[in-house]
Design a protein around this motif. Structure first.
Motif, PDB file in Angstrom:
ATOM      1  N   LEU A   1      15.095 -28.385 -20.351  1.00  0.00           N
ATOM      2  CA  LEU A   1      16.254 -27.497 -20.245  1.00  0.00           C
ATOM      3  C   LEU A   1      16.649 -27.182 -18.801  1.00  0.00           C
ATOM      4  O   LEU A   1      17.700 -26.578 -18.566  1.00  0.00           O
ATOM      5  N   GLN A   2      15.845 -27.579 -17.836  1.00  0.00           N
ATOM      6  CA  GLN A   2      16.099 -27.224 -16.437  1.00  0.00           C
ATOM      7  C   GLN A   2      17.508 -27.598 -15.967  1.00  0.00           C
ATOM      8  O   GLN A   2      18.177 -26.769 -15.357  1.00  0.00           O
ATOM      9  N   PRO A   3      18.013 -28.797 -16.261  1.00  0.00           N
ATOM     10  CA  PRO A   3      19.393 -29.114 -15.840  1.00  0.00           C
ATOM     11  C   PRO A   3      20.426 -28.162 -16.446  1.00  0.00           C
ATOM     12  O   PRO A   3      21.393 -27.782 -15.795  1.00  0.00           O
ATOM     13  N   PHE A   4      20.210 -27.747 -17.693  1.00  0.00           N
ATOM     14  CA  PHE A   4      21.115 -26.802 -18.350  1.00  0.00           C
ATOM     15  C   PHE A   4      21.101 -25.458 -17.627  1.00  0.00           C
ATOM     16  O   PHE A   4      22.146 -24.874 -17.354  1.00  0.00           O
ATOM     17  N   TRP A   5      19.893 -24.947 -17.307  1.00  0.00           N
ATOM     18  CA  TRP A   5      19.788 -23.653 -16.633  1.00  0.00           C
ATOM     19  C   TRP A   5      20.432 -23.696 -15.245  1.00  0.00           C
ATOM     20  O   TRP A   5      21.114 -22.756 -14.837  1.00  0.00           O
ATOM     21  N   GLU A   6      20.238 -24.782 -14.536  1.00  0.00           N
ATOM     22  CA  GLU A   6      20.824 -24.907 -13.202  1.00  0.00           C
ATOM     23  C   GLU A   6      22.354 -24.962 -13.283  1.00  0.00           C
ATOM     24  O   GLU A   6      23.045 -24.333 -12.489  1.00  0.00           O
ATOM     25  N   ASP A   7      22.875 -25.706 -14.250  1.00  0.00           N
ATOM     26  CA  ASP A   7      24.326 -25.787 -14.424  1.00  0.00           C
ATOM     27  C   ASP A   7      24.904 -24.429 -14.810  1.00  0.00           C
ATOM     28  O   ASP A   7      25.945 -24.014 -14.296  1.00  0.00           O
ATOM     29  N   THR A   8      24.216 -23.735 -15.695  1.00  0.00           N
ATOM     30  CA  THR A   8      24.654 -22.401 -16.115  1.00  0.00           C
ATOM     31  C   THR A   8      24.664 -21.441 -14.929  1.00  0.00           C
ATOM     32  O   THR A   8      25.624 -20.683 -14.741  1.00  0.00           O
ATOM     33  N   GLN A   9      23.625 -21.481 -14.122  1.00  0.00           N
ATOM     34  CA  GLN A   9      23.553 -20.624 -12.936  1.00  0.00           C
ATOM     35  C   GLN A   9      24.723 -20.906 -12.003  1.00  0.00           C
ATOM     36  O   GLN A   9      25.364 -19.974 -11.513  1.00  0.00           O
ATOM     37  N   ASN A  10      25.027 -22.163 -11.771  1.00  0.00           N
ATOM     38  CA  ASN A  10      26.144 -22.526 -10.882  1.00  0.00           C
ATOM     39  C   ASN A  10      27.477 -22.031 -11.429  1.00  0.00           C
ATOM     40  O   ASN A  10      28.325 -21.546 -10.674  1.00  0.00           O
ATOM     41  N   LYS A  11      27.682 -22.133 -12.718  1.00  0.00           N
ATOM     42  CA  LYS A  11      28.928 -21.667 -13.332  1.00  0.00           C
ATOM     43  C   LYS A  11      29.059 -20.150 -13.203  1.00  0.00           C
ATOM     44  O   LYS A  11      30.140 -19.627 -12.919  1.00  0.00           O
ATOM     45  N   ILE A  12      27.972 -19.449 -13.427  1.00  0.00           N
ATOM     46  CA  ILE A  12      27.987 -17.988 -13.314  1.00  0.00           C
ATOM     47  C   ILE A  12      28.286 -17.569 -11.882  1.00  0.00           C
ATOM     48  O   ILE A  12      29.091 -16.671 -11.639  1.00  0.00           O
ATOM     49  N   GLU A  13      27.662 -18.228 -10.925  1.00  0.00           N
ATOM     50  CA  GLU A  13      27.929 -17.925  -9.514  1.00  0.00           C
ATOM     51  C   GLU A  13      29.403 -18.125  -9.194  1.00  0.00           C
ATOM     52  O   GLU A  13      30.009 -17.303  -8.504  1.00  0.00           O
ATOM     53  N   ASN A  14      29.999 -19.186  -9.699  1.00  0.00           N
ATOM     54  CA  ASN A  14      31.424 -19.448  -9.441  1.00  0.00           C
ATOM     55  C   ASN A  14      32.318 -18.376 -10.045  1.00  0.00           C
ATOM     56  O   ASN A  14      33.305 -17.973  -9.436  1.00  0.00           O
ATOM     57  N   ILE A  15      31.984 -17.919 -11.233  1.00  0.00           N
ATOM     58  CA  ILE A  15      32.784 -16.886 -11.895  1.00  0.00           C
ATOM     59  C   ILE A  15      32.782 -15.593 -11.080  1.00  0.00           C
ATOM     60  O   ILE A  15      33.809 -14.936 -10.925  1.00  0.00           O
ATOM     61  N   PHE A  16      31.627 -15.230 -10.519  1.00  0.00           N
ATOM     62  CA  PHE A  16      31.475 -13.967  -9.811  1.00  0.00           C
ATOM     63  C   PHE A  16      31.719 -14.067  -8.305  1.00  0.00           C
ATOM     64  O   PHE A  16      31.351 -13.169  -7.558  1.00  0.00           O
TER      65      PHE A  16
END
Length: 137
Positions: free
Chosen positions: A100-115
């Motif tokens: 799941l590591q690639p999923f978590w990293e992608d999710t983190q990047n998306k959240i950072e972009n939103i905020f």
């Protein structure tokens, strides 16, 4: 589903309140707490964390208080939330091969972009949004 805790929301509210002050104005904890409807004891804990993160400055004394350490245009919502929240998405794994590591990293990047919106942009958004409200008696 929420990804921001009450701590993050209160911290963001406090930073927004501080952003509306002039550079020389200091706000005491009780003033911030009242303006943001935040429990004062909890706010004091939050302000300590924000100070350690370099987002706010505190001045001691009778005329002391808090102010932003930087301009509202150089502080992002993500800066505030990152300093207060444990994590938005799991980034590190204790196992050597976490599928799941690639999923978590992608999710983190998306959240950072939103905020990545600055505090001054957030304030402008809120001002514009509140001007569209109609009150009926």
């Amino acid at each position: 589903m929420g990804i921001v805790s009450t701590k993050g929301e209160y911290g963001l509210t406090a930073v927004l309140i501080l952003s509306r002050q002039t550079d020389k104005e200091l706000l005491q904890t009780k003033e911030i707490a009242k303006a943001g409807d935040i429990p004062q004891n909890y706010l004091e804990q939050i302000l300590v964390v924000l100070k350690k993160a370099g987002l706010v400055i505190s001045i001691r004394g009778a005329k002391g208080g808090y102010k932003l350490a930087k301009s509202p245009s150089s502080i992002t919502v993500f800066d505030v939330l990152e300093s207060l929240e444990c994590c938005f998405a799991q980034k590190d794994s204790t196992t050597e091969r976490n599928i799941l590591q690639p999923f978590w990293e992608d999710t983190q990047n998306k959240i950072e972009n939103i905020f990545q919106i600055s505090i001054s942009e957030l304030d402008e958004f809120l001002e514009k949004d509140s001007s569209n409200l109609l009150y009926y008696i």
